[in-house]
Design a protein around this motif. Structure first.
Motif, short mmCIF file in Angstrom:
data_model
loop_
_atom_site.label_atom_id
_atom_site.label_comp_id
_atom_site.label_asym_id
_atom_site.label_seq_id
_atom_site.Cartn_x
_atom_site.Cartn_y
_atom_site.Cartn_z
N PHE A 1 0.84 -1.20 0.00
CA PHE A 1 0.00 0.00 0.00
C PHE A 1 0.87 1.25 0.00
N ILE A 2 1.91 1.27 0.81
CA ILE A 2 2.80 2.43 0.88
C ILE A 2 3.51 2.64 -0.46
N LYS A 3 3.92 1.54 -1.07
CA LYS A 3 4.62 1.64 -2.36
C LYS A 3 3.73 2.26 -3.43
N TYR A 4 2.50 1.79 -3.56
CA TYR A 4 1.61 2.33 -4.59
C TYR A 4 1.14 3.73 -4.25
N PHE A 5 1.00 4.03 -2.97
CA PHE A 5 0.66 5.40 -2.57
C PHE A 5 1.78 6.35 -2.97
N ALA A 6 3.01 5.92 -2.82
CA ALA A 6 4.15 6.74 -3.23
C ALA A 6 4.15 6.95 -4.75
N TYR A 7 3.82 5.90 -5.51
CA TYR A 7 3.73 6.06 -6.97
C TYR A 7 2.68 7.11 -7.35
N PHE B 1 1.07 12.59 -9.22
CA PHE B 1 0.35 13.85 -9.07
C PHE B 1 1.30 15.02 -8.83
N GLY B 2 2.43 14.77 -8.19
CA GLY B 2 3.43 15.81 -8.04
C GLY B 2 4.00 16.24 -9.38
N PHE B 3 4.23 15.28 -10.25
CA PHE B 3 4.71 15.59 -11.60
C PHE B 3 3.66 16.38 -12.38
N LEU B 4 2.40 15.99 -12.26
CA LEU B 4 1.34 16.74 -12.94
C LEU B 4 1.24 18.17 -12.41
N TYR B 5 1.37 18.34 -11.10
CA TYR B 5 1.33 19.67 -10.51
C TYR B 5 2.49 20.52 -11.05
N PHE B 6 3.66 19.92 -11.13
CA PHE B 6 4.81 20.63 -11.68
C PHE B 6 4.55 21.08 -13.12
N LEU B 7 3.99 20.20 -13.94
CA LEU B 7 3.69 20.56 -15.33
C LEU B 7 2.70 21.71 -15.41
N VAL B 8 1.63 21.63 -14.63
CA VAL B 8 0.58 22.65 -14.70
C VAL B 8 1.07 23.97 -14.14
#
Length: 66
Positions: free
Chosen positions: A40-46, A51-58
């Motif tokens: 669960f922690i691994k997929y939550f990190a993914y 979403f962090g990458f998407l935020y950076f793009l936007v």
């Protein structure tokens, strides 16, 4: 003439039991909660990285393209 046929049934049951190949399967239930939590922690990190990458793009990349 009185012909009688005698069968010996005493060993027949033993022979039949010895000829059977029995395959036993044991099913173990996996209840390792630490493995589930780690997954669960691994997929939550993914998801968080995605979403962090998407935020950076936007926030930074798309305004520069205007």
């Amino acid at each position: 003439m009185n012909d009688t046929i005698c069968f010996d049934f005493r060993n027949q049951g033993k022979d039949m039991q010895e000829n059977k190949d029995v395959e036993r399967r044991e099913v173990e239930e996996k209840r390792n909660s630490s493995r589930v939590q780690a997954t669960f922690i691994k997929y939550f990190a993914y998801i968080l990285i995605f979403f962090g990458f998407l935020y950076f793009l936007v926030r930074y990349v798309f305004p520069m393209l205007r």
